[in-house]
Design a protein around this motif. Sequence first.
Motif, PDB file in Angstrom:
ATOM      1  N   ASN A 232       4.213   5.664  -9.696  1.00 22.06           N
ATOM      2  CA  ASN A 232       3.857   4.249  -9.320  1.00 22.06           C
ATOM      3  C   ASN A 232       3.949   3.981  -8.004  1.00 22.06           C
ATOM      4  O   ASN A 232       4.310   2.955  -7.716  1.00 22.06           O
ATOM      5  N   PRO A 233       2.975   4.344  -6.871  1.00 24.54           N
ATOM      6  CA  PRO A 233       2.651   3.738  -6.060  1.00 24.54           C
ATOM      7  C   PRO A 233       1.892   2.360  -6.020  1.00 24.54           C
ATOM      8  O   PRO A 233       0.713   1.974  -6.858  1.00 24.54           O
ATOM      9  N   THR A 234       1.980   1.781  -5.196  1.00 21.41           N
ATOM     10  CA  THR A 234       1.790   0.081  -5.197  1.00 21.41           C
ATOM     11  C   THR A 234       1.822   0.002  -3.532  1.00 21.41           C
ATOM     12  O   THR A 234       2.079   0.202  -2.624  1.00 21.41           O
ATOM     13  N   VAL A 235       0.583  -0.863  -3.283  1.00 16.30           N
ATOM     14  CA  VAL A 235       0.414  -1.049  -1.789  1.00 16.30           C
ATOM     15  C   VAL A 235       1.170  -2.823  -1.283  1.00 16.30           C
ATOM     16  O   VAL A 235       0.480  -3.666  -2.599  1.00 16.30           O
ATOM     17  N   ASP A 236       1.386  -2.330  -0.002  1.00 17.04           N
ATOM     18  CA  ASP A 236       2.089  -3.625   0.552  1.00 17.04           C
ATOM     19  C   ASP A 236       1.300  -4.529   1.654  1.00 17.04           C
ATOM     20  O   ASP A 236       1.227  -5.888   1.826  1.00 17.04           O
ATOM     21  N   ALA A 237       0.307  -3.755   2.605  1.00 15.06           N
ATOM     22  CA  ALA A 237      -0.126  -4.153   3.935  1.00 15.06           C
ATOM     23  C   ALA A 237      -1.298  -3.159   4.631  1.00 15.06           C
ATOM     24  O   ALA A 237      -1.034  -1.909   4.263  1.00 15.06           O
ATOM     25  N   ILE A 238      -2.101  -3.740   5.166  1.00 13.43           N
ATOM     26  CA  ILE A 238      -3.557  -3.045   5.728  1.00 13.43           C
ATOM     27  C   ILE A 238      -3.346  -3.829   7.392  1.00 13.43           C
ATOM     28  O   ILE A 238      -3.556  -4.794   7.082  1.00 13.43           O
ATOM     29  N   SER A 239      -3.571  -2.739   8.084  1.00 13.78           N
ATOM     30  CA  SER A 239      -3.835  -2.766   9.453  1.00 13.78           C
ATOM     31  C   SER A 239      -5.127  -1.917  10.191  1.00 13.78           C
ATOM     32  O   SER A 239      -4.799  -0.641   9.700  1.00 13.78           O
ATOM     33  N   GLY A 241      -7.917  -0.383   8.957  1.00 11.24           N
ATOM     34  CA  GLY A 241      -7.698   0.697   8.090  1.00 11.24           C
ATOM     35  C   GLY A 241      -6.902   1.368   6.849  1.00 11.24           C
ATOM     36  O   GLY A 241      -7.078   1.773   6.755  1.00 11.24           O
ATOM     37  N   ARG A 242      -5.593   1.196   8.155  1.00  8.39           N
ATOM     38  CA  ARG A 242      -4.734   1.513   7.661  1.00  8.39           C
ATOM     39  C   ARG A 242      -3.687   0.932   6.445  1.00  8.39           C
ATOM     40  O   ARG A 242      -3.517   0.120   6.619  1.00  8.39           O
ATOM     41  N   VAL A 243      -3.058   1.662   4.864  1.00  7.65           N
ATOM     42  CA  VAL A 243      -2.256   1.006   4.440  1.00  7.65           C
ATOM     43  C   VAL A 243      -1.499   1.952   3.966  1.00  7.65           C
ATOM     44  O   VAL A 243      -0.942   2.793   4.199  1.00  7.65           O
ATOM     45  N   VAL A 244      -0.079   0.692   3.820  1.00  9.09           N
ATOM     46  CA  VAL A 244       0.978   0.851   3.905  1.00  9.09           C
ATOM     47  C   VAL A 244       1.938   0.816   2.580  1.00  9.09           C
ATOM     48  O   VAL A 244       0.902  -0.095   1.522  1.00  9.09           O
ATOM     49  N   GLY A 245       2.310   1.246   1.503  1.00 10.52           N
ATOM     50  CA  GLY A 245       3.048   0.883   0.702  1.00 10.52           C
ATOM     51  C   GLY A 245       4.344   1.218  -0.155  1.00 10.52           C
ATOM     52  O   GLY A 245       4.958   2.145   1.052  1.00 10.52           O
ATOM     53  N   SER A 246       4.607   1.949  -1.368  1.00  8.57           N
ATOM     54  CA  SER A 246       5.228   2.418  -1.915  1.00  8.57           C
ATOM     55  C   SER A 246       5.456   3.368  -3.167  1.00  8.57           C
ATOM     56  O   SER A 246       4.413   2.281  -4.019  1.00  8.57           O
ATOM     57  N   GLY A 247       6.265   4.235  -3.038  1.00  9.69           N
ATOM     58  CA  GLY A 247       5.903   4.820  -4.214  1.00  9.69           C
ATOM     59  C   GLY A 247       7.115   5.513  -4.906  1.00  9.69           C
ATOM     60  O   GLY A 247       8.384   5.323  -4.614  1.00  9.69           O
ATOM     61  N   SER A 248       8.135   6.372  -6.084  1.00 10.01           N
ATOM     62  CA  SER A 248       8.934   6.695  -6.799  1.00 10.01           C
ATOM     63  C   SER A 248       8.212   8.775  -6.834  1.00 10.01           C
ATOM     64  O   SER A 248       7.166   8.806  -7.084  1.00 10.01           O
ATOM     65  N   TYR A 249       9.278   9.350  -6.015  1.00 11.12           N
ATOM     66  CA  TYR A 249       8.508  10.656  -5.210  1.00 11.12           C
ATOM     67  C   TYR A 249       9.950  11.602  -5.777  1.00 11.12           C
ATOM     68  O   TYR A 249      11.503  10.685  -5.102  1.00 11.12           O
ATOM     69  N   GLU A 250      10.579  11.841  -6.270  1.00 12.27           N
ATOM     70  CA  GLU A 250      11.449  12.623  -7.315  1.00 12.27           C
ATOM     71  C   GLU A 250      12.691  11.851  -7.101  1.00 12.27           C
ATOM     72  O   GLU A 250      14.018  12.202  -7.057  1.00 12.27           O
ATOM     73  N   GLY A 251      12.362  10.785  -7.654  1.00 10.59           N
ATOM     74  CA  GLY A 251      13.604   9.949  -7.921  1.00 10.59           C
ATOM     75  C   GLY A 251      13.829   9.261  -6.658  1.00 10.59           C
ATOM     76  O   GLY A 251      14.860   8.213  -7.201  1.00 10.59           O
ATOM     77  N   LYS A 252      13.404   9.156  -5.839  1.00 10.87           N
ATOM     78  CA  LYS A 252      13.588   8.280  -4.649  1.00 10.87           C
ATOM     79  C   LYS A 252      12.196   6.918  -4.515  1.00 10.87           C
ATOM     80  O   LYS A 252      11.412   7.293  -4.657  1.00 10.87           O
ATOM     81  N   LEU A 276       6.943  -2.365   3.236  1.00 13.94           N
ATOM     82  CA  LEU A 276       6.199  -2.735   4.666  1.00 13.94           C
ATOM     83  C   LEU A 276       4.906  -3.150   4.746  1.00 13.94           C
ATOM     84  O   LEU A 276       4.553  -3.369   4.765  1.00 13.94           O
ATOM     85  N   LYS A 277       5.228  -3.346   6.451  1.00 10.23           N
ATOM     86  CA  LYS A 277       4.746  -4.087   7.221  1.00 10.23           C
ATOM     87  C   LYS A 277       3.831  -2.673   8.396  1.00 10.23           C
ATOM     88  O   LYS A 277       4.343  -2.085   9.020  1.00 10.23           O
ATOM     89  N   ILE A 278       2.182  -3.053   9.040  1.00  9.84           N
ATOM     90  CA  ILE A 278       1.761  -2.259   9.980  1.00  9.84           C
ATOM     91  C   ILE A 278       1.582  -2.884  10.517  1.00  9.84           C
ATOM     92  O   ILE A 278       0.408  -3.692  10.068  1.00  9.84           O
ATOM     93  N   ASN A 279       1.135  -2.548  11.874  1.00  7.87           N
ATOM     94  CA  ASN A 279       0.098  -3.261  12.860  1.00  7.87           C
ATOM     95  C   ASN A 279      -1.168  -2.363  12.797  1.00  7.87           C
ATOM     96  O   ASN A 279      -1.020  -1.200  13.018  1.00  7.87           O
ATOM     97  N   LYS A 280      -2.027  -3.128  14.513  1.00 10.28           N
ATOM     98  CA  LYS A 280      -3.585  -2.006  14.866  1.00 10.28           C
ATOM     99  C   LYS A 280      -2.637  -0.474  15.293  1.00 10.28           C
ATOM    100  O   LYS A 280      -3.969  -0.024  15.103  1.00 10.28           O
TER     101      LYS A 280
END
Length: 350
Positions: A232-239, A241-252, A276-280
Amino acid sequence: MLGTAATLGTAALLLGSLGATPAVAAPKASACTWTKTTPPLTPGATFGEVHATDHHGGAAGLIKNDPALPDGLGSWEGGAASLDRPGAAWTTLKVIDQNGSGTYVVNSTFGWITGPIPGILVVRDGQSLPTPGTFSVDGVLDIAENGDITGWNKLGTSTSNPTTQIVRWNADRPTELTDLGEIPDFPANERPVDADEDGAVIYTIWSGSGPKNYVLRDGKAVALKKPAGLKNPTVDAISNGRVVGSGSYEGKHVGVLWDNDGTVTLLPNSENSGELKINKSGTIVGSGGNASTDKGIPVWQLGTFVKWVGGKGDIARTIGDDGTIGGLTVTAAGAEEYPEKGIPALWPCG
């Protein structure tokens, strides 16, 4: 091209004023030592938080100027606070982005019996500037350093052709909106997540098999990879060309970086790191969770954990291209609110 010179004519006044100061160099996290500063609130205000920075000391966000009303818009420059738009009944405001000129863009929602009505605001020097109007732009995602604004427009209905159109409001062509592509079969209640300076947009589509994440660039949608074991990964931000987000891995619940070379990294020390947020330069911050979190704000440089910044109650909302972290420190009274509230905070990259 969308609209006409007549319907968008007032935009000329706005776009001519959006030119930014020269872009700052984006330092890496290893070059930063962060020390918290607390910008003031305006007289009578109880809460505030920073949602965006201008990358050289200024910031914008929300100020709770009336306990009986929703948050208003605030900005900070030279150590002084400005209430740019008071809170108003039934109106929810969210600061999305700010460029080097201090101009910031806002999504607004007016909720009434007939349902929420979307709109946008563009603010500079405390003044709301002319916009194309909600008939042309339902929401904004980014304001670039040159003043270009990327947003979206919902087409069709929830049952008939629920398409989302990505648009660019060009600083050098103030009477035009450029079509950057469409997201077909996008549920009417879903919104794109974020945009890069070049107009690339990230979004998530949910289906029976789970979420799928995409980058729409130059009218073409490219799916982001999902590593084995990540659920269940989803995305939060892009800068940059790079993208950050979150998901569930091994129950975390963990943070994820999709780098612009195609690699995908699960961020260390990112359990329950929040949005999450990311800069250039690739510096990443997590919102940190809640007031009971005593470690503060997690910071990464790309896939490498760097340090915790701040402490208990400190929450990040943004990371500027000059390395400044913006957000809030939850207060005792604010801890009783949902979501938690507090006083505005900035952590410049010293």
